[in-house]
Design a protein around this motif. Structure first.
Motif, mmCIF file in Angstrom:
data_model
loop_
_atom_site.group_PDB
_atom_site.id
_atom_site.type_symbol
_atom_site.label_atom_id
_atom_site.label_comp_id
_atom_site.label_asym_id
_atom_site.label_seq_id
_atom_site.Cartn_x
_atom_site.Cartn_y
_atom_site.Cartn_z
ATOM 1 N N PRO A 186 0.436 33.996 -5.416
ATOM 2 C CA PRO A 186 1.034 34.913 -4.349
ATOM 3 C C PRO A 186 0.323 35.185 -3.085
ATOM 4 C CG PRO A 186 0.332 36.219 -5.952
ATOM 5 C CD PRO A 186 0.144 34.946 -6.518
ATOM 6 N N THR A 187 1.068 35.526 -2.240
ATOM 7 C CA THR A 187 0.444 36.001 -0.899
ATOM 8 C C THR A 187 -0.093 37.240 -1.244
ATOM 9 O OG1 THR A 187 2.206 36.609 0.093
ATOM 10 C CG2 THR A 187 1.867 34.505 0.453
ATOM 11 N N LEU A 188 -1.079 37.855 -0.258
ATOM 12 C CA LEU A 188 -1.661 39.053 -0.321
ATOM 13 C C LEU A 188 -0.521 40.145 -0.220
ATOM 14 C CD1 LEU A 188 -4.014 40.930 -0.645
ATOM 15 C CD2 LEU A 188 -4.243 40.625 2.000
ATOM 16 N N ASN A 189 0.538 40.055 0.510
ATOM 17 C CA ASN A 189 1.489 41.015 0.688
ATOM 18 C C ASN A 189 2.085 41.035 -0.622
ATOM 19 O OD1 ASN A 189 0.731 41.656 3.042
ATOM 20 N ND2 ASN A 189 2.175 40.493 4.405
ATOM 21 N N ALA A 190 2.700 39.959 -1.052
ATOM 22 C CA ALA A 190 3.400 39.912 -2.242
ATOM 23 C C ALA A 190 2.575 40.396 -3.479
ATOM 24 C CB ALA A 190 3.735 38.340 -2.664
ATOM 25 N N PHE A 191 1.242 40.252 -3.641
ATOM 26 C CA PHE A 191 0.470 40.768 -4.610
ATOM 27 C C PHE A 191 0.531 42.143 -4.264
ATOM 28 C CE2 PHE A 191 -3.788 42.263 -5.718
ATOM 29 C CZ PHE A 191 -4.122 41.994 -6.859
ATOM 30 N N LEU A 192 0.445 42.787 -3.267
ATOM 31 C CA LEU A 192 0.347 44.348 -3.283
ATOM 32 C C LEU A 192 2.123 44.726 -3.451
ATOM 33 C CD1 LEU A 192 -1.840 44.671 -0.264
ATOM 34 C CD2 LEU A 192 -2.504 45.086 -2.576
ATOM 35 N N ASP A 193 2.847 44.179 -2.938
ATOM 36 C CA ASP A 193 4.282 44.564 -3.360
ATOM 37 C C ASP A 193 4.651 44.643 -4.724
ATOM 38 O OD1 ASP A 193 4.964 44.952 -0.808
ATOM 39 O OD2 ASP A 193 5.777 42.769 -0.322
ATOM 40 N N ALA A 194 3.912 43.491 -5.466
ATOM 41 C CA ALA A 194 4.141 43.624 -7.151
ATOM 42 C C ALA A 194 3.346 44.728 -7.588
ATOM 43 C CB ALA A 194 3.654 42.200 -7.531
ATOM 44 N N MET A 195 2.365 45.031 -7.147
ATOM 45 C CA MET A 195 1.402 46.211 -7.798
ATOM 46 C C MET A 195 2.162 47.570 -7.515
ATOM 47 S SD MET A 195 -2.569 45.466 -6.980
ATOM 48 C CE MET A 195 -3.230 46.832 -7.580
ATOM 49 N N ARG A 196 2.847 47.701 -6.054
ATOM 50 C CA ARG A 196 3.465 48.792 -5.882
ATOM 51 C C ARG A 196 4.755 49.077 -6.741
ATOM 52 N NH1 ARG A 196 7.727 49.813 -1.783
ATOM 53 N NH2 ARG A 196 7.969 51.821 -1.393
ATOM 54 N N ALA A 197 5.406 47.826 -6.995
ATOM 55 C CA ALA A 197 6.617 47.881 -7.915
ATOM 56 C C ALA A 197 6.262 48.349 -9.327
ATOM 57 C CB ALA A 197 7.239 46.509 -7.831
ATOM 58 N N ARG A 198 4.956 48.285 -9.734
ATOM 59 C CA ARG A 198 4.360 48.582 -11.220
ATOM 60 C C ARG A 198 3.847 50.019 -10.782
ATOM 61 N NH1 ARG A 198 4.473 44.781 -15.117
ATOM 62 N NH2 ARG A 198 5.559 42.813 -14.527
ATOM 63 N N ALA A 199 3.877 50.587 -9.842
ATOM 64 C CA ALA A 199 3.068 51.851 -9.597
ATOM 65 C C ALA A 199 1.492 51.907 -9.764
ATOM 66 C CB ALA A 199 3.675 53.088 -10.484
ATOM 67 N N MET A 200 1.085 50.659 -9.325
ATOM 68 C CA MET A 200 -0.568 50.382 -9.384
ATOM 69 C C MET A 200 -1.253 50.613 -8.219
ATOM 70 S SD MET A 200 -0.716 50.297 -12.524
ATOM 71 C CE MET A 200 -2.373 49.893 -12.584
ATOM 72 N N ILE A 201 -0.668 51.329 -7.217
ATOM 73 C CA ILE A 201 -1.233 51.589 -6.138
ATOM 74 C C ILE A 201 -0.709 53.174 -5.489
ATOM 75 C CG2 ILE A 201 -1.556 49.261 -4.888
ATOM 76 C CD1 ILE A 201 0.772 49.539 -3.445
ATOM 77 N N PRO A 202 -1.212 53.705 -4.879
ATOM 78 C CA PRO A 202 -1.036 55.081 -4.493
ATOM 79 C C PRO A 202 0.298 54.960 -3.594
ATOM 80 C CG PRO A 202 -3.285 54.822 -3.940
ATOM 81 C CD PRO A 202 -2.614 53.633 -4.138
ATOM 82 N N GLU A 203 1.540 55.927 -4.149
ATOM 83 C CA GLU A 203 2.664 55.692 -3.442
ATOM 84 C C GLU A 203 2.688 56.462 -1.877
ATOM 85 O OE1 GLU A 203 6.594 54.443 -2.920
ATOM 86 O OE2 GLU A 203 5.088 54.059 -4.645
ATOM 87 N N PRO A 204 3.063 55.568 -1.121
ATOM 88 C CA PRO A 204 3.159 56.020 0.564
ATOM 89 C C PRO A 204 4.454 56.989 0.588
ATOM 90 C CG PRO A 204 3.712 53.711 0.539
ATOM 91 C CD PRO A 204 3.449 54.283 -0.907
ATOM 92 N N ARG A 205 4.460 57.839 1.816
ATOM 93 C CA ARG A 205 5.570 58.507 2.051
ATOM 94 C C ARG A 205 6.794 57.735 2.478
ATOM 95 N NH1 ARG A 205 2.920 63.384 5.765
ATOM 96 N NH2 ARG A 205 1.577 64.027 4.192
#
Length: 517
Positions: free
Chosen positions: A302-321
């Motif tokens: 996956p691309t970097l954005n897709a990778f981080l989006d997948a992490m966000r979907a699994r609550a593995m990064i700090p949730e932004p406002r």
């Protein structure tokens, strides 16, 4: 009458013929020049280094269309056969005429005659017995061919590349020295090299132009070669280029990659490497464990954005406002990682704490490292809580307390100490040493040698025994001082105010918090 007229005419004709014959006999003989079309003459005419003309046999020695470089061609062609040819021809304008003999090893022997005539240079080539027989051109051509054949033979015999020629049926009909040396080494004991030559490389795909890399097992060890085949009519020219160093480099690289892969696999830190186009190119098993992303997703690059989006979907990064700030954060993350500045601590909704580091790699690649520091943060929080608890405990102690390290540096003091001595050394612990604090105590009390003994006691490396002392403050209060050794060379110093009745001995000790100045 008629007969007389005929005789007269005859005599006149004979006289005219005699006169013409005498006149022709007195004409100068024309000198032969390089413009003659005689095929046996080899001559060149130069104006400086510019060719003006040449005999047909001389032109045959020059490549077609190379008149502008004829001088350089002649120097390169005949320089090895005539000693110091260029230097001797440079002296021709002064000498006027030169006869230059070829080297003794040149066969057949040749002579170059150089003439300087009216500013022009004429070079004439003749060759021993061949010149007498009128075969100068043949002699020069034979010498040129002989020299070229010998040069090519030397090149082929000394070439480190294996070369051979195969007939239409695949038989080896010619080979160079490097090929023959290996063929001899592979012969059985007592066997001689015979015709046809042995075939060193026999591969089922031998008809292809580029063969795979093959190994030749020699008595001294294996040798690797890259094979190439080039058709030449019904025959085939074959070349085997040594590939030992390439094989060693590839083997070393493969072993290094295996070691690197094993190391990455055992790392507890998640590693993700993105190429120039920001597609995931490499990751280790720890990355899947830390990000909880399925291996199928990671394998799909996956691309970097897709990778981080997948992490966000699994609550593995700090949730932004909001989503807009999240995209800005992604852009900032990529920019800072490309500059080698990205390093953050992520507190995740699930309670884990990750340290994320981004570093640039060659060719525009980016590497991200994910480390679970939850236990480390827990220990830090517990340690901080323990330190705060210890501080609150000694703050609850009524006596003034100061603890010094083995080097004499203050590491801890309580609230009662700050109240007694009217200063808080914890504000700047780097300057709170036993030397500076004893000087402060000396200024706040009556003259006494106790402070010198205290400084020596705190910094002493010998076995120490507890001891007590008393000092009188400038405001008249009496303070009891106690010095106790601690583990690791540390020292505990306590101060306690004493109350004294008028004209009576010490009766009681009063806590510092109950006294006023």
């Amino acid at each position: 009458m008629a007969l007389g007229m005929v005789l007269t005419a005859t005599l006149i004709a004979l006289s005219v013929l005699a006169l013409l014959s005498a006149w022709q006999s007195r004409r100068p003989v024309r000198v032969a020049s390089i413009f003659d079309q005689s095929p046996g003459r080899i001559a060149f005419l130069f104006d400086g280094h510019r060719l003006l003309d040449a005999s047909p046999s001389a032109r045959a020695l020059l490549p077609f269309g190379e008149d502008s470089r004829a001088w350089a061609r002649l120097m390169a062609r005949f320089g090895p056969e005539f000693p110091f040819l260029a230097e001797r021809l440079a002296s021709l304008p002064r000498a006027g005429l030169l006869h230059i003999q070829s080297l003794p090893g040149v066969s057949p022997a040749m002579v170059m005659t150089a003439e300087h005539l009216s500013g022009l240079t004429r070079l004439t080539l003749s060759g021993g017995q061949a010149a007498v027989n009128g075969g100068q051109a043949d002699a020069a051509t034979a010498a040129a061919l002989h020299t070229e054949v010998m040069a090519q033979r030397n090149v082929l015999s000394r070439a480190p590349v294996l070369m051979w020629k195969e007939a239409a049926d695949g038989a080896v009909i010619w080979a160079n020295h490097s090929y023959l040396i290996r063929a001899v080494e592979l012969l059985a004991e007592g066997e001689d090299l015979s015709w046809p030559l042995p075939k060193l490389f026999d591969h089922p795909e031998a008809h292809k132009a580029h063969l795979p890399r093959l190994k030749l097992q020699m008595p001294s060890g294996a040798e690797w070669f890259d094979l190439m085949r080039m058709p030449a009519g019904d025959e085939t020219l074959c070349y085997a280029l040594a590939a030992d160093k390439a094989v060693q480099a590839e083997t070393a690289l493969r072993e290094f990659m295996q070691t690197l892969t094993k190391t990455f696999a055992d790392l507890p830190i998640g590693l993700a490497i993105f190429d120039r186009s920001r597609a995931l190119q490499m990751f280790n098993p720890a990355l899947a464990d830390l990000t909880t992303l399925p291996p199928e997703l990671l394998i799909s690059r996956p691309t970097l954005n897709a990778f981080l989006d997948a992490m966000r979907a699994r609550a593995m990064i700090p949730e932004p406002r909001d989503y807009r700030s999240w995209r800005k954060q992604l852009a900032r993350l990529e920019e800072e990682a490309a500059m080698g500045l990205f390093e953050e601590t992520w507190s995740l909704p699930g309670g884990q704490t990750y340290r994320v580091i981004g570093r640039p790699h060659p060719n525009g690649a980016l590497a991200f490292m994910f480390e679970d520091i939850s236990h480390e943060m827990s220990r830090t929080r517990r340690y901080r809580a323990d330190v705060e608890l210890g501080q609150s405990v000694i703050d609850a102690v009524e006596e003034a307390v100061a603890v010094f390290s083995h080097g004499g540096q203050l590491v801890m003091s309580n609230h009662a100490y700050a109240q007694l001595w009217q200063h808080d050394p914890q504000v700047l612990l780097s300057e709170a040493s036993i030397a500076t604090l004893s000087a402060w105590w000396r200024d706040q009390a009556a003259p006494t040698l106790l402070w010198d003994d205290a400084a020596d006691y705190v910094t002493s490396a010998e076995d120490r025994t507890p001891w007590d002392g008393e000092v009188r403050l400038l405001d008249g209060r009496l303070v009891s001082c106690r010095f106790r050794p601690l583990t690791g060379g540390a020292t505990l110093v306590t101060f306690r105010l004493l109350t004294v009745s008028s004209g009576a001995p010490i009766l009681d000790a009063v806590p510092v918090g109950l006294l006023t100045a």
